[in-house]
Design an enzyme around this catalytic site. Sequence first.
Site, PDB file in Angstrom:
ATOM      1  N   ASP A  13       0.985  -1.275   0.218  1.00  0.00           N
ATOM      2  CA  ASP A  13      -0.001   0.087  -0.194  1.00  0.00           C
ATOM      3  C   ASP A  13       1.236   1.036  -0.298  1.00  0.00           C
ATOM      4  O   ASP A  13       1.652   1.656   1.062  1.00  0.00           O
ATOM      5  CB  ASP A  13      -1.683   0.413   0.904  1.00  0.00           C
ATOM      6  CG  ASP A  13      -2.187   0.924   1.006  1.00  0.00           C
ATOM      7  OD1 ASP A  13      -2.832   1.639   0.542  1.00  0.00           O
ATOM      8  OD2 ASP A  13      -1.682   1.831   1.981  1.00  0.00           O
ATOM      9  N   GLU A  52      -1.564  -1.745  -5.624  1.00  0.00           N
ATOM     10  CA  GLU A  52      -3.381  -0.558  -6.285  1.00  0.00           C
ATOM     11  C   GLU A  52      -3.305   0.167  -6.957  1.00  0.00           C
ATOM     12  O   GLU A  52      -1.992   0.587  -7.763  1.00  0.00           O
ATOM     13  CB  GLU A  52      -3.807  -0.143  -5.343  1.00  0.00           C
ATOM     14  CG  GLU A  52      -5.507   0.542  -5.658  1.00  0.00           C
ATOM     15  CD  GLU A  52      -5.725   1.266  -4.104  1.00  0.00           C
ATOM     16  OE1 GLU A  52      -6.982   1.662  -4.357  1.00  0.00           O
ATOM     17  OE2 GLU A  52      -5.120   1.637  -2.660  1.00  0.00           O
ATOM     18  N   ASP A  61      -2.758   1.803   5.895  1.00  0.00           N
ATOM     19  CA  ASP A  61      -2.113   1.223   5.747  1.00  0.00           C
ATOM     20  C   ASP A  61      -1.689  -0.119   6.006  1.00  0.00           C
ATOM     21  O   ASP A  61      -1.705  -0.964   4.389  1.00  0.00           O
ATOM     22  CB  ASP A  61      -0.771   1.841   5.249  1.00  0.00           C
ATOM     23  CG  ASP A  61      -1.005   3.420   5.304  1.00  0.00           C
ATOM     24  OD1 ASP A  61      -1.562   3.793   5.044  1.00  0.00           O
ATOM     25  OD2 ASP A  61       0.237   4.459   5.708  1.00  0.00           O
TER      26      ASP A  61
END
Length: 362
Positions: free
Chosen positions: A184, A268, A350
């Site tokens: 992340d 992501e 996170d």
Amino acid sequence: MLLGFKTELKLNNKQRTAFLKHCGVARHAWNWGLALTKQILDHNKANPTEKIKFPSYFDLHKWLVALVKPECPWYYEFSKSAPQQSLMALRTAWDRCFKKVAGVPKFKKKGKQDSFTLEGTVKILGNNKIQVPKIGILKTYERLPQVQPKSVTISRKADKWFISFRFEVEPTPRPKIVDFVGVDLGINHLATLSTGEVFDGAKSYKKYEQKLSRMQWLNRRKQVGSNNYKKAQLKVARLHRKIANLRKDSLHKITTYISKNHAVIGIEDLNVRGMLANRKLAKAIADMGFYEFRRQLTYKCEFYGSKLVVVDRFYPSSKTCAECGTKKVTLLLSEREFHCENCGVTIDRDLNAAINLRKAVS
């Protein structure tokens, strides 16, 4: 796969002058080609019934030889590949613009992002010498890979010149410590792994922002073009180069570690362009280098035998509880800890997102 190599050159004044002249030729060809293509687009827009075919690279090169070189005989003093490669880059820039991947190409200015590409007889001689067309043998501070590149690009950052080229390498798969990992990206910490590891970004711009602002403020009254102005601009350029190098070094170390030690990596698909539109966070996001992080991770995963899985950007990794899977309706950016009202777990925001990304790819 192709791997890039870039290193600083050890030059004398004669070679520096030759570089500047080659940059001038490449810049002239780019600006001429850009002005011509813009005229064609304007004509086609004004006269939809009498459209002119948009020129290809070969068309631009033929017109350059027929129209420009007779009026500018100094073109023949330099390598022919410099203007050729410049026109090829211009045509690629227009293709990216038509596909809406990038914006409209811009005219180049002297002294800004100076570079040119040479192809032809390029030979690496020994450990730190390379021969390029027209200019001759160049020395480097660093040991060169023993390959035979077809072309090289020479560029300038502040007062230093660099040479770069690409060469074919075989991937070198390595045994992995962790099978699946989620990564992340954030502002406080550049990368948070689902294993609990946290990597801080260099934040080099934030570190030197005050010094850079002070230098630029002191230069405000210097006469443009004067010697003092040039000296001051060189100091600013050196500081910009230092900031960029610190950021790039940090990104290389982190991405190398992740790609070497993890088999499947979930990350992501961030909308970096949209994130940069947020005026309150744009500076911090740009300082982290999210796009460069993903770019480096992509080719390093291929090189080290890892697999990079890009999770859809609409996947609610931050809003979903990593323990029970309950999804929150809203989650403010100021909430740095994720608290699940269903199972009562409290976890770093996170880390929670990284664990969810790992679950999405495992």
